[in-house]
Design a protein around this motif. Sequence first.
Motif, PDB file in Angstrom:
ATOM      1  N   GLY A  78     -10.435  -0.859 -26.471  1.00  0.00           N
ATOM      2  CA  GLY A  78     -11.289   0.218 -27.821  1.00  0.00           C
ATOM      3  C   GLY A  78      -9.966   1.160 -28.477  1.00  0.00           C
ATOM      4  O   GLY A  78      -9.240   1.033 -28.962  1.00  0.00           O
ATOM      5  N   GLY A  79      -9.186   1.751 -26.921  1.00  0.00           N
ATOM      6  CA  GLY A  79      -8.605   2.879 -27.351  1.00  0.00           C
ATOM      7  C   GLY A  79      -7.329   2.453 -27.832  1.00  0.00           C
ATOM      8  O   GLY A  79      -6.934   2.438 -28.909  1.00  0.00           O
ATOM      9  N   TYR A  80      -7.255   0.857 -27.878  1.00  0.00           N
ATOM     10  CA  TYR A  80      -5.767   0.326 -28.256  1.00  0.00           C
ATOM     11  C   TYR A  80      -5.872  -0.121 -29.642  1.00  0.00           C
ATOM     12  O   TYR A  80      -5.497  -0.441 -30.153  1.00  0.00           O
ATOM     13  CB  TYR A  80      -5.084  -1.193 -27.347  1.00  0.00           C
ATOM     14  N   ALA A  81      -6.924  -0.909 -29.493  1.00  0.00           N
ATOM     15  CA  ALA A  81      -7.872  -1.496 -31.060  1.00  0.00           C
ATOM     16  C   ALA A  81      -7.429  -0.141 -32.350  1.00  0.00           C
ATOM     17  O   ALA A  81      -7.159  -0.014 -33.763  1.00  0.00           O
ATOM     18  CB  ALA A  81      -9.203  -2.102 -31.062  1.00  0.00           C
ATOM     19  N   PHE A  82      -8.685   1.507 -32.091  1.00  0.00           N
ATOM     20  CA  PHE A  82      -8.360   2.041 -32.561  1.00  0.00           C
ATOM     21  C   PHE A  82      -6.947   2.867 -33.033  1.00  0.00           C
ATOM     22  O   PHE A  82      -6.689   3.154 -33.755  1.00  0.00           O
ATOM     23  CB  PHE A  82      -8.827   3.574 -32.329  1.00  0.00           C
ATOM     24  N   ALA A  83      -6.027   2.698 -32.058  1.00  0.00           N
ATOM     25  CA  ALA A  83      -4.756   3.384 -32.267  1.00  0.00           C
ATOM     26  C   ALA A  83      -4.192   2.210 -32.771  1.00  0.00           C
ATOM     27  O   ALA A  83      -3.564   2.676 -34.473  1.00  0.00           O
ATOM     28  CB  ALA A  83      -4.285   3.040 -30.655  1.00  0.00           C
ATOM     29  N   TRP A  84      -4.063   1.279 -33.553  1.00  0.00           N
ATOM     30  CA  TRP A  84      -3.330  -0.151 -33.892  1.00  0.00           C
ATOM     31  C   TRP A  84      -4.007   0.349 -34.846  1.00  0.00           C
ATOM     32  O   TRP A  84      -2.991   0.056 -36.341  1.00  0.00           O
ATOM     33  CB  TRP A  84      -3.682  -1.520 -32.902  1.00  0.00           C
ATOM     34  N   GLY A  85      -5.354   0.654 -35.651  1.00  0.00           N
ATOM     35  CA  GLY A  85      -5.833   0.530 -36.394  1.00  0.00           C
ATOM     36  C   GLY A  85      -5.346   1.501 -37.713  1.00  0.00           C
ATOM     37  O   GLY A  85      -4.598   1.963 -38.469  1.00  0.00           O
ATOM     38  N   VAL A  86      -5.012   2.940 -36.775  1.00  0.00           N
ATOM     39  CA  VAL A  86      -4.117   4.157 -37.407  1.00  0.00           C
ATOM     40  C   VAL A  86      -2.787   4.127 -37.429  1.00  0.00           C
ATOM     41  O   VAL A  86      -2.510   4.007 -38.515  1.00  0.00           O
ATOM     42  CB  VAL A  86      -4.383   5.698 -35.988  1.00  0.00           C
ATOM     43  N   VAL A  87      -2.182   2.994 -37.117  1.00  0.00           N
ATOM     44  CA  VAL A  87      -1.382   2.918 -36.626  1.00  0.00           C
ATOM     45  C   VAL A  87      -0.542   1.965 -38.531  1.00  0.00           C
ATOM     46  O   VAL A  87      -0.315   2.027 -39.181  1.00  0.00           O
ATOM     47  CB  VAL A  87      -0.261   2.096 -36.487  1.00  0.00           C
ATOM     48  N   ALA A  88      -1.608   1.123 -38.315  1.00  0.00           N
ATOM     49  CA  ALA A  88      -1.187   0.126 -39.791  1.00  0.00           C
ATOM     50  C   ALA A  88      -1.673   0.421 -40.986  1.00  0.00           C
ATOM     51  O   ALA A  88      -1.486   0.996 -41.987  1.00  0.00           O
ATOM     52  CB  ALA A  88      -2.281  -0.832 -39.059  1.00  0.00           C
ATOM     53  N   ALA A  89      -2.915   1.475 -40.605  1.00  0.00           N
ATOM     54  CA  ALA A  89      -3.593   2.432 -41.920  1.00  0.00           C
ATOM     55  C   ALA A  89      -1.962   3.433 -42.275  1.00  0.00           C
ATOM     56  O   ALA A  89      -1.821   3.683 -43.157  1.00  0.00           O
ATOM     57  CB  ALA A  89      -4.671   2.793 -41.666  1.00  0.00           C
ATOM     58  N   GLY A  90      -1.472   4.475 -41.542  1.00  0.00           N
ATOM     59  CA  GLY A  90      -0.656   5.623 -41.341  1.00  0.00           C
ATOM     60  C   GLY A  90       0.137   4.763 -41.453  1.00  0.00           C
ATOM     61  O   GLY A  90       0.709   4.840 -43.767  1.00  0.00           O
ATOM     62  N   ALA A  91       0.522   3.267 -41.664  1.00  0.00           N
ATOM     63  CA  ALA A  91       1.718   3.080 -42.194  1.00  0.00           C
ATOM     64  C   ALA A  91       2.308   2.399 -43.283  1.00  0.00           C
ATOM     65  O   ALA A  91       3.108   3.430 -44.193  1.00  0.00           O
ATOM     66  CB  ALA A  91       2.672   2.197 -41.363  1.00  0.00           C
TER      67      ALA A  91
END
Length: 102
Positions: free
Chosen positions: A25-38
């Motif tokens: 779950g942490g990986y999925a959330f962090a991946w979403g943060v990176v995708a949206a942020g970038a």
Amino acid sequence: MSRTTAIPRSPRLRLTARVAAAVFGGYAFAWGVVAAGASLMFAAGMGFHDAEFLASLFGVLAFLTTFLWAFAARRLWVVWTALAGGGALLAATGSLVQSLLV
């Protein structure tokens, strides 16, 4: 009176469920943060590599925060809902912004 809950009764299963929530779950959330942020920072005018690097730093902080929260939270279903739902929403936002940029 029968008590039916989704909570594992075994302490090992509870720990396994928490570890799975923290890691996956942490990986999925962090991946979403990176995708949206970038994608959002690039859309705002920041250079691509700078936006990618800064979003990756935010992703590491998001993973650390969600990893620790998964063990500190009282209810595991709240953790899974927030991490999976938030990760999916952030990834969808990043994908939408990227599609609008191309």
